[in-house]
Design an enzyme around this catalytic site. Sequence first.
Site, PDB file in Angstrom:
ATOM      1  N   SER A   8       0.845  -1.190   0.000  1.00  0.00           N
ATOM      2  CA  SER A   8       0.000   0.000   0.000  1.00  0.00           C
ATOM      3  C   SER A   8       0.882   1.242   0.000  1.00  0.00           C
ATOM      4  O   SER A   8       1.572   1.526   0.983  1.00  0.00           O
ATOM      5  CB  SER A   8      -0.900   0.004   1.237  1.00  0.00           C
ATOM      6  OG  SER A   8      -1.413   1.314   1.424  1.00  0.00           O
ATOM      7  N   HIS A  33      -1.054  -1.512  -4.253  1.00  0.00           N
ATOM      8  CA  HIS A  33      -2.326  -1.121  -3.640  1.00  0.00           C
ATOM      9  C   HIS A  33      -2.410   0.402  -3.536  1.00  0.00           C
ATOM     10  O   HIS A  33      -1.553   1.052  -2.945  1.00  0.00           O
ATOM     11  CB  HIS A  33      -2.422  -1.770  -2.257  1.00  0.00           C
ATOM     12  CG  HIS A  33      -3.771  -1.701  -1.633  1.00  0.00           C
ATOM     13  ND1 HIS A  33      -4.831  -2.492  -2.018  1.00  0.00           N
ATOM     14  CD2 HIS A  33      -4.250  -0.915  -0.624  1.00  0.00           C
ATOM     15  CE1 HIS A  33      -5.892  -2.220  -1.270  1.00  0.00           C
ATOM     16  NE2 HIS A  33      -5.572  -1.259  -0.431  1.00  0.00           N
ATOM     17  N   ASP A  35      -4.683   3.392  -2.263  1.00  0.00           N
ATOM     18  CA  ASP A  35      -5.773   3.720  -1.332  1.00  0.00           C
ATOM     19  C   ASP A  35      -6.336   5.121  -1.570  1.00  0.00           C
ATOM     20  O   ASP A  35      -5.683   6.112  -1.271  1.00  0.00           O
ATOM     21  CB  ASP A  35      -5.248   3.665   0.107  1.00  0.00           C
ATOM     22  CG  ASP A  35      -5.096   2.248   0.622  1.00  0.00           C
ATOM     23  OD1 ASP A  35      -6.072   1.477   0.507  1.00  0.00           O
ATOM     24  OD2 ASP A  35      -4.016   1.930   1.143  1.00  0.00           O
ATOM     25  N   MET A  37      -9.017   7.941  -0.557  1.00  0.00           N
ATOM     26  CA  MET A  37      -9.888   8.348   0.558  1.00  0.00           C
ATOM     27  C   MET A  37     -10.427   9.749   0.313  1.00  0.00           C
ATOM     28  O   MET A  37      -9.677  10.622  -0.125  1.00  0.00           O
ATOM     29  CB  MET A  37      -9.082   8.354   1.862  1.00  0.00           C
ATOM     30  CG  MET A  37      -8.411   7.038   2.170  1.00  0.00           C
ATOM     31  SD  MET A  37      -7.487   7.161   3.703  1.00  0.00           S
ATOM     32  CE  MET A  37      -6.746   5.536   3.767  1.00  0.00           C
ATOM     33  N   HIS A  65      -8.159   0.762  -4.345  1.00  0.00           N
ATOM     34  CA  HIS A  65      -9.111   0.575  -3.241  1.00  0.00           C
ATOM     35  C   HIS A  65      -9.810   1.908  -2.985  1.00  0.00           C
ATOM     36  O   HIS A  65      -9.222   2.833  -2.436  1.00  0.00           O
ATOM     37  CB  HIS A  65      -8.319   0.098  -1.996  1.00  0.00           C
ATOM     38  CG  HIS A  65      -9.143  -0.101  -0.772  1.00  0.00           C
ATOM     39  ND1 HIS A  65      -8.574  -0.259   0.483  1.00  0.00           N
ATOM     40  CD2 HIS A  65     -10.493  -0.187  -0.579  1.00  0.00           C
ATOM     41  CE1 HIS A  65      -9.532  -0.427   1.382  1.00  0.00           C
ATOM     42  NE2 HIS A  65     -10.705  -0.378   0.776  1.00  0.00           N
ATOM     43  N   MET A  67     -12.059   4.116  -1.019  1.00  0.00           N
ATOM     44  CA  MET A  67     -12.754   4.340   0.259  1.00  0.00           C
ATOM     45  C   MET A  67     -13.454   5.686   0.129  1.00  0.00           C
ATOM     46  O   MET A  67     -13.073   6.689   0.746  1.00  0.00           O
ATOM     47  CB  MET A  67     -11.740   4.329   1.414  1.00  0.00           C
ATOM     48  CG  MET A  67     -11.234   2.937   1.730  1.00  0.00           C
ATOM     49  SD  MET A  67      -9.724   2.967   2.708  1.00  0.00           S
ATOM     50  CE  MET A  67      -8.526   3.176   1.405  1.00  0.00           C
ATOM     51  N   MET A 139     -11.432  -6.019   5.207  1.00  0.00           N
ATOM     52  CA  MET A 139     -10.685  -5.025   5.988  1.00  0.00           C
ATOM     53  C   MET A 139     -10.407  -5.595   7.375  1.00  0.00           C
ATOM     54  O   MET A 139     -11.334  -5.994   8.087  1.00  0.00           O
ATOM     55  CB  MET A 139     -11.481  -3.724   6.121  1.00  0.00           C
ATOM     56  CG  MET A 139     -11.612  -2.911   4.837  1.00  0.00           C
ATOM     57  SD  MET A 139     -10.061  -2.525   4.012  1.00  0.00           S
ATOM     58  CE  MET A 139      -9.198  -1.597   5.286  1.00  0.00           C
ATOM     59  N   GLY A 144      -9.143   3.990   6.721  1.00  0.00           N
ATOM     60  CA  GLY A 144      -8.862   5.414   6.930  1.00  0.00           C
ATOM     61  C   GLY A 144      -7.401   5.732   7.169  1.00  0.00           C
ATOM     62  O   GLY A 144      -6.922   6.756   6.719  1.00  0.00           O
ATOM     63  N   PHE A 145      -6.713   4.830   7.832  1.00  0.00           N
ATOM     64  CA  PHE A 145      -5.317   5.117   8.186  1.00  0.00           C
ATOM     65  C   PHE A 145      -4.453   3.865   8.113  1.00  0.00           C
ATOM     66  O   PHE A 145      -4.934   2.770   8.401  1.00  0.00           O
ATOM     67  CB  PHE A 145      -5.231   5.693   9.607  1.00  0.00           C
ATOM     68  CG  PHE A 145      -6.017   6.959   9.774  1.00  0.00           C
ATOM     69  CD1 PHE A 145      -5.449   8.196   9.467  1.00  0.00           C
ATOM     70  CD2 PHE A 145      -7.343   6.919  10.200  1.00  0.00           C
ATOM     71  CE1 PHE A 145      -6.195   9.360   9.586  1.00  0.00           C
ATOM     72  CE2 PHE A 145      -8.096   8.090  10.318  1.00  0.00           C
ATOM     73  CZ  PHE A 145      -7.519   9.308  10.015  1.00  0.00           C
ATOM     74  N   GLY A 146      -3.179   4.061   7.764  1.00  0.00           N
ATOM     75  CA  GLY A 146      -2.223   2.965   7.814  1.00  0.00           C
ATOM     76  C   GLY A 146      -1.722   2.816   9.245  1.00  0.00           C
ATOM     77  O   GLY A 146      -2.014   3.641  10.116  1.00  0.00           O
ATOM     78  N   GLY A 147      -0.985   1.748   9.489  1.00  0.00           N
ATOM     79  CA  GLY A 147      -0.309   1.572  10.778  1.00  0.00           C
ATOM     80  C   GLY A 147      -1.180   1.149  11.944  1.00  0.00           C
ATOM     81  O   GLY A 147      -0.779   1.291  13.088  1.00  0.00           O
ATOM     82  N   ASP A 175      -6.587  -6.505   4.152  1.00  0.00           N
ATOM     83  CA  ASP A 175      -5.961  -5.180   4.198  1.00  0.00           C
ATOM     84  C   ASP A 175      -6.038  -4.593   5.604  1.00  0.00           C
ATOM     85  O   ASP A 175      -7.125  -4.388   6.139  1.00  0.00           O
ATOM     86  CB  ASP A 175      -6.721  -4.286   3.203  1.00  0.00           C
ATOM     87  CG  ASP A 175      -6.146  -2.888   3.067  1.00  0.00           C
ATOM     88  OD1 ASP A 175      -5.093  -2.596   3.665  1.00  0.00           O
ATOM     89  OD2 ASP A 175      -6.772  -2.088   2.338  1.00  0.00           O
ATOM     90  N   GLY A 176      -4.853  -4.299   6.174  1.00  0.00           N
ATOM     91  CA  GLY A 176      -4.793  -3.624   7.468  1.00  0.00           C
ATOM     92  C   GLY A 176      -4.023  -4.412   8.513  1.00  0.00           C
ATOM     93  O   GLY A 176      -4.397  -5.537   8.850  1.00  0.00           O
ATOM     94  N   GLY A 177      -2.919  -3.844   8.979  1.00  0.00           N
ATOM     95  CA  GLY A 177      -2.152  -4.473  10.054  1.00  0.00           C
ATOM     96  C   GLY A 177      -1.442  -5.757   9.655  1.00  0.00           C
ATOM     97  O   GLY A 177      -1.186  -6.616  10.498  1.00  0.00           O
ATOM     98  N   GLY A 197       1.202  -2.024   4.195  1.00  0.00           N
ATOM     99  CA  GLY A 197       1.692  -0.647   4.052  1.00  0.00           C
ATOM    100  C   GLY A 197       2.882  -0.390   4.949  1.00  0.00           C
ATOM    101  O   GLY A 197       4.042  -0.514   4.535  1.00  0.00           O
ATOM    102  N   SER A 198       2.619  -0.055   6.209  1.00  0.00           N
ATOM    103  CA  SER A 198       3.689   0.347   7.126  1.00  0.00           C
ATOM    104  C   SER A 198       4.735  -0.753   7.333  1.00  0.00           C
ATOM    105  O   SER A 198       5.922  -0.455   7.459  1.00  0.00           O
ATOM    106  CB  SER A 198       3.092   0.784   8.466  1.00  0.00           C
ATOM    107  OG  SER A 198       2.184  -0.172   8.940  1.00  0.00           O
TER     108      SER A 198
HETATM  109  C1  DX5 Z   1      -6.430   1.513   5.407  1.00  0.00           C
HETATM  110  C2  DX5 Z   1      -5.905   1.209   4.018  1.00  0.00           C
HETATM  111  C3  DX5 Z   1      -4.776   0.260   4.025  1.00  0.00           C
HETATM  112  C4  DX5 Z   1      -3.556   0.741   4.753  1.00  0.00           C
HETATM  113  C5  DX5 Z   1      -2.761  -0.453   5.192  1.00  0.00           C
HETATM  114  O1  DX5 Z   1      -7.564   2.295   5.317  1.00  0.00           O
HETATM  115  O2  DX5 Z   1      -6.920   0.681   3.222  1.00  0.00           O
HETATM  116  O3  DX5 Z   1      -4.447  -0.166   2.733  1.00  0.00           O
HETATM  117  O4  DX5 Z   1      -2.751   1.569   4.000  1.00  0.00           O
HETATM  118  O5  DX5 Z   1      -1.712  -0.007   5.985  1.00  0.00           O
HETATM  119  P1  DX5 Z   1      -1.039  -0.930   7.066  1.00  0.00           P
HETATM  120  O6  DX5 Z   1      -0.476  -2.126   6.365  1.00  0.00           O
HETATM  121  O7  DX5 Z   1       0.010  -0.059   7.661  1.00  0.00           O
HETATM  122  O8  DX5 Z   1      -2.105  -1.308   8.048  1.00  0.00           O
HETATM  123 ZN    ZN Z   2      -6.458  -0.370   1.265  1.00  0.00          ZN
END
Ligand code: DX5
Ligand code: ZN
Length: 214
Positions: A8, A33, A35, A37, A65, A67, A139, A144-147, A175-177, A197-198
């Site tokens: 991501s 990926h 994202d 928003m 993706h 959102m 999800m 909304g946010f990475g990390g 997707d996520g964490g 992502g992170s």
């Molecule tokens: C969250 C995004 C994810 C996010 C994943 O809303 O859809 O794609 O960037 O980031 P990590 O891997 O850091 O959770």
């Molecule tokens: Zn995503």
Amino acid sequence: MSIIISPSILSANFDHLGDEVKKCVDSKCEWLHFDVMDGHFVPNISFGSVVLKSINHYDIVYDVHLMISDPLKYAIDFIKAGANIITFHYEAYENKEKILETINFIKSHNVKVGLSIKPKTSVEAIKEFLPYLDLVLVMSVEPGFGGQKFMDSALDKIEQLAALKQENHYLIEVDGGINDATGALCKQKGVNALVAGSYLFNASNFKEKVNSLR
Ligand code: DX5
Ligand code: ZN
């Protein structure tokens, strides 16, 4: 089937975005990926089709993706900008017709279509759409946010979707964490694509981290 890795770029360094995309290609990631928003469907604003257009010349699958609150209105911009897969949210529309219309619109442009569910939405809710989908995105954090931290409730959903897949032909993405540990749990349940992502972009050894997800 081998696992698909989709970094991501929300967590990338935007000061040299092209190099970050190239890093994904060089590390043999299958997808990228992207994202999107809108600050309405989710409480954050990221980037749009103009950015996709400027990075769509690499040899990688652009996994978009959305959102956003009105994916049907904006899908064409991402199609024109070179998206290979467009995933939108089940929660974006209240009525079924609009969801089907969006699925059909994306497919009619020869772009793969995905439907995503937030942590509080069940697999049951999207069951009727499964025959029309190329991908289902589970999800594992609130979008909304990475990390953020991975939510275990995603594992059951992946398992349910894997079981339902016998009659359908979609891929399952999470997707996520995602890191090496949570990614391994998802793989055990039958996931096909991992978004990270992170875990990837905050590391100095990107390629090693990618390989740790395989
Ligand atoms: C969250 C995004 C994810 C996010 C994943 O809303 O859809 O794609 O960037 O980031 P990590 O891997 O850091 O959770
Ligand atoms: Zn995503």
